[in-house]
Design an enzyme around this catalytic site. Structure first.
Site, PDB file in Angstrom:
ATOM      1  N   VAL B  99       0.862  -1.181   0.000  1.00  0.00           N
ATOM      2  CA  VAL B  99       0.000   0.000   0.000  1.00  0.00           C
ATOM      3  C   VAL B  99       0.896   1.228   0.000  1.00  0.00           C
ATOM      4  CG1 VAL B  99      -1.772   1.281   1.275  1.00  0.00           C
ATOM      5  CG2 VAL B  99      -1.760  -1.227   1.343  1.00  0.00           C
ATOM      6  N   CYS B 100       0.520   2.229  -0.794  1.00  0.00           N
ATOM      7  CA  CYS B 100       1.201   3.532  -0.749  1.00  0.00           C
ATOM      8  C   CYS B 100       2.698   3.322  -1.020  1.00  0.00           C
ATOM      9  CB  CYS B 100       0.907   4.186   0.605  1.00  0.00           C
ATOM     10  SG  CYS B 100       1.300   5.931   0.755  1.00  0.00           S
ATOM     11  N   THR B 101       3.559   3.983  -0.279  1.00  0.00           N
ATOM     12  CA  THR B 101       4.992   3.863  -0.549  1.00  0.00           C
ATOM     13  C   THR B 101       5.574   2.525  -0.089  1.00  0.00           C
ATOM     14  OG1 THR B 101       5.416   5.069   1.499  1.00  0.00           O
ATOM     15  CG2 THR B 101       5.437   6.340  -0.536  1.00  0.00           C
TER      16      THR B 101
END
Lengths: 213, 213
Positions: B99-101
């Site tokens: 998820v995300c970075t």
């Protein structure tokens, strides 16, 4: 701006973390996770530990109170330290808020009598039994009392609250930073849009408690 | 079904808890929060502690790997125990997700080379620099590699994944249980819909790291 988020055993993690992720990004916000005892609580599924950093007495006058829900809510319906803290903190809070069945705790403490409020869709009847006026809306403002529907709705509540506190522009920046551009793969998130089978299945499994246990 | 969610200091809480709240409700799911050392990590804003229940070596072969993002991602770009664990666990995982970075960590470990993937909208260029093929989509499946956009997108990812694992009907029941019927008060959640000012303000503050530090 002090924001106290109540943690307890059996909390639904997202109930607390949705508002946390938004409100902790408010300029000048100091979020403190409070509970009856310092140390770890375990979430409803049991497989995540969250830390209570301060006891209730350490944070007597937060600007914002957040009461998350979850199955452990049933253990907090009885008169006791959490109710006492809620009532005392509410006398000076700017906003008193709850997510999901957190509103049942706030109502049991006597703070939602006659007020428009919401809760998890399965718990709206329980909320009525506690003296509130249940509304089938995702986020309900009644004066300084703000309540949100089930689990994930705390994100919407916190963004709406952020808008009231810091204005639309800053709230929108928070929304963009957490990339809250929801695209659920199904439109099954509400009893109004889910299949009748799904609604019936969850009703059959439901056992929200309004009485002390 | 063993689900390992990686925790580390500087994680964005919702990156981890979005998938947790969905995946922990899968029938037979055992979620384990893993990290380099047992005990508490603190989230990006610093004001929430989460518990690492198992060391990486204790969970060598999870069925699902979840790698959340957050500013602390920058500390995990260097070759080390997390990369070694990711590569080894990936050889037997059914799904490897981020998820995300978190996708920058997975990419830095060498697992997204030439694969379609996504990340926080501010980090798509960094993802490209690490050899992946960035896609401006909220959830990207490339074989068993599943990645999601910024912070809140892990909820959408986990529901889509739940659908693949247990079927649409059971996934929809999870969505209804967490009442995921999002109603953001603004449509500012993506750089495509937010104001140009908001996009520029966040770009100016952005400092995602792709290199080890």
């Amino acid at each position: 701006m002090r924001i106290a988020i109540l943690l307890y055993n059996g909390i639904a993690a997202l109930d607390a973390i949705g508002p946390y992720e938004v409100l902790s990004r408010l300029p000048g916000a100091e979020v403190i996770h409070v509970g009856e005892r310092r140390g770890e609580v375990r979430t409803s599924a049991g497989s995540l530990g969250l830390t209570v950093d301060a006891e209730l007495a350490d944070v007597p006058a937060p600007d914002i109170i957040v009461v998350p829900g979850g199955p452990g809510q049933a253990d907090l319906m009885r008169e006791g330290p959490v109710h006492e803290w809620l009532r005392a903190a509410d006398t000076t809070s700017t906003w008193t808020t709850a997510v999901c069945t957190g509103s049942l705790i706030v109502a049991a403490a006597g703070l939602l009598r006659g007020r428009r409020a919401t809760s998890h869709w399965l718990a709206l009847g329980n909320l009525r039994a506690l003296g509130a006026v249940p509304c089938e809306e995702r986020v309900v403002f009644d004066g300084k009392y703000v309540t949100a529907a089930g689990v994930s709705s705390g994100i919407d509540m916190a963004l709406a609250l952020a808008g009231r506190i810091v204005g639309d522009k800053a709230a929108q920046e928070i929304q963009l930073m957490i990339e809250y551009d929801p695209q659920p793969p199904y439109s099954a998130g509400s009893p109004a849009t889910a299949s009748a089978d799904a609604v019936a299945a969850l009703r059959a499994r439901s056992r929200f408690a309004t009485r002390p246990r």
